[in-house]
Design a protein around this motif. Structure first.
Motif, PDB file in Angstrom:
ATOM      1  N   LEU A 150      -6.838  -0.554   9.812  1.00  0.00           N
ATOM      2  CA  LEU A 150      -6.272   0.699  10.304  1.00  0.00           C
ATOM      3  C   LEU A 150      -4.807   0.874   9.888  1.00  0.00           C
ATOM      4  O   LEU A 150      -4.401   1.948   9.453  1.00  0.00           O
ATOM      5  N   GLY A 151      -4.016  -0.180  10.004  1.00  0.00           N
ATOM      6  CA  GLY A 151      -2.614  -0.111   9.582  1.00  0.00           C
ATOM      7  C   GLY A 151      -2.484   0.178   8.097  1.00  0.00           C
ATOM      8  O   GLY A 151      -1.591   0.914   7.666  1.00  0.00           O
ATOM      9  N   GLY A 152      -3.386  -0.379   7.298  1.00  0.00           N
ATOM     10  CA  GLY A 152      -3.383  -0.123   5.859  1.00  0.00           C
ATOM     11  C   GLY A 152      -3.717   1.323   5.547  1.00  0.00           C
ATOM     12  O   GLY A 152      -3.138   1.919   4.641  1.00  0.00           O
ATOM     13  N   SER A 153      -4.655   1.900   6.320  1.00  0.00           N
ATOM     14  CA  SER A 153      -4.993   3.306   6.085  1.00  0.00           C
ATOM     15  C   SER A 153      -3.812   4.209   6.425  1.00  0.00           C
ATOM     16  O   SER A 153      -3.541   5.176   5.715  1.00  0.00           O
ATOM     17  N   VAL A 154      -3.075   3.880   7.480  1.00  0.00           N
ATOM     18  CA  VAL A 154      -1.888   4.660   7.840  1.00  0.00           C
ATOM     19  C   VAL A 154      -0.812   4.512   6.765  1.00  0.00           C
ATOM     20  O   VAL A 154      -0.208   5.511   6.335  1.00  0.00           O
ATOM     21  N   ALA A 155      -0.578   3.287   6.296  1.00  0.00           N
ATOM     22  CA  ALA A 155       0.444   3.055   5.265  1.00  0.00           C
ATOM     23  C   ALA A 155       0.107   3.789   3.970  1.00  0.00           C
ATOM     24  O   ALA A 155       0.972   4.430   3.361  1.00  0.00           O
ATOM     25  N   ALA A 156      -1.140   3.708   3.528  1.00  0.00           N
ATOM     26  CA  ALA A 156      -1.539   4.369   2.286  1.00  0.00           C
ATOM     27  C   ALA A 156      -1.464   5.889   2.429  1.00  0.00           C
ATOM     28  O   ALA A 156      -0.996   6.583   1.511  1.00  0.00           O
TER      29      ALA A 156
ATOM     30  N   GLN B 291      -9.921  -0.207   3.626  1.00  0.00           N
ATOM     31  CA  GLN B 291     -10.688  -1.303   3.013  1.00  0.00           C
ATOM     32  C   GLN B 291      -9.801  -2.514   2.733  1.00  0.00           C
ATOM     33  O   GLN B 291     -10.237  -3.646   2.857  1.00  0.00           O
ATOM     34  N   TYR B 292      -8.549  -2.257   2.370  1.00  0.00           N
ATOM     35  CA  TYR B 292      -7.650  -3.344   1.979  1.00  0.00           C
ATOM     36  C   TYR B 292      -6.969  -4.008   3.180  1.00  0.00           C
ATOM     37  O   TYR B 292      -6.807  -5.228   3.194  1.00  0.00           O
ATOM     38  N   ALA B 293      -6.566  -3.220   4.189  1.00  0.00           N
ATOM     39  CA  ALA B 293      -5.780  -3.802   5.281  1.00  0.00           C
ATOM     40  C   ALA B 293      -6.059  -3.173   6.638  1.00  0.00           C
ATOM     41  O   ALA B 293      -5.184  -3.146   7.508  1.00  0.00           O
TER      42      ALA B 293
ATOM     43  N   LEU C 171       0.827  -1.206   0.000  1.00  0.00           N
ATOM     44  CA  LEU C 171       0.000   0.000   0.000  1.00  0.00           C
ATOM     45  C   LEU C 171       0.862   1.257   0.000  1.00  0.00           C
ATOM     46  O   LEU C 171       0.616   2.189  -0.766  1.00  0.00           O
ATOM     47  N   PHE C 172       1.870   1.285   0.868  1.00  0.00           N
ATOM     48  CA  PHE C 172       2.745   2.450   0.927  1.00  0.00           C
ATOM     49  C   PHE C 172       3.378   2.701  -0.432  1.00  0.00           C
ATOM     50  O   PHE C 172       3.356   3.821  -0.943  1.00  0.00           O
TER      51      PHE C 172
END
Length: 189
Positions: free
Chosen positions: A72-78, A68-70, A6-7
């Motif tokens: 809370l951690g995914g939202s931070v990474a994106a 949506q993909y991963a 994601l990042f």
């Protein structure tokens, strides 16, 4: 691994996207399809939600896709992926701006980026119209002979009314978005 993916995806979008949030939408759409972050049909909802929430549209979109993909951690990474290149580039530009203010090369770069930005914005309009104004999976050969069968009439009417009201009276985009959202909640299913 999902966080890194994601990042990197959003870092890449931010590096190569010019023209603000709407100019970056085609790159976002391409990455969503490439990495399978969400179904294609959800993209139009993502843009609408990102538009009505406070903050820049592309940061809101990145946060939403990451969540949506991963989770809370995914939202931070994106979100970090989409913000990091901008922060680094602004810091770099601020450092050297005085040296290049009168540069013919810088003027040439900006003159090349402007038309590309307009093209990206036009592309974003096409992507959004595809998901909002007419049905997915349109057979384009029959679309031009019988377009009424494919058009979503209520969203198309919202589009026309909004364009006319804004174009003629310069009504506030914020107020238009709120009115369209409220009306859509009752009229569009």
């Amino acid at each position: 691994m999902a966080y890194l993916q994601l990042f990197w995806a959003f870092f890449r979008i931010s590096i190569f996207g010019f023209g603000g949030g709407y100019g970056i939408l085609p790159l976002l759409y391409q990455s969503i399809l490439e990495f399978g972050f969400m179904p294609q049909a959800e993209f139009a909802r993502l843009v609408a939600l990102s538009q009505v929430t406070p903050g820049p549209i592309i940061i809101n979109a990145a946060t939403y896709v990451g969540y949506q993909y991963a989770g809370l951690g995914g939202s931070v990474a994106a979100t970090l992926g989409i913000v990091t290149p901008s922060v680094l580039l602004v810091l770099l530009i601020c450092r050297f701006m005085k040296h290049f203010q009168e540069s013919w090369a810088m003027e040439g770069i900006l003159n090349g980026i402007r038309p590309a930005t307009v093209g990206l914005l036009a592309s974003a309009v096409i992507y959004l119209a595809t998901g909002s104004l007419w049905q997915a999976g349109v057979d384009w050969q029959t679309f031009f002979t019988a377009p009424a069968a494919y058009i979503h009439w209520a969203p198309a009417a919202f589009f026309l009314v909004t364009a006319i009201v804004y174009g003629k009276w310069r009504f506030s985009p914020i107020k238009l978005t709120i009115v369209a959202g409220v009306a859509g909640a009752f009229l569009i299913r």
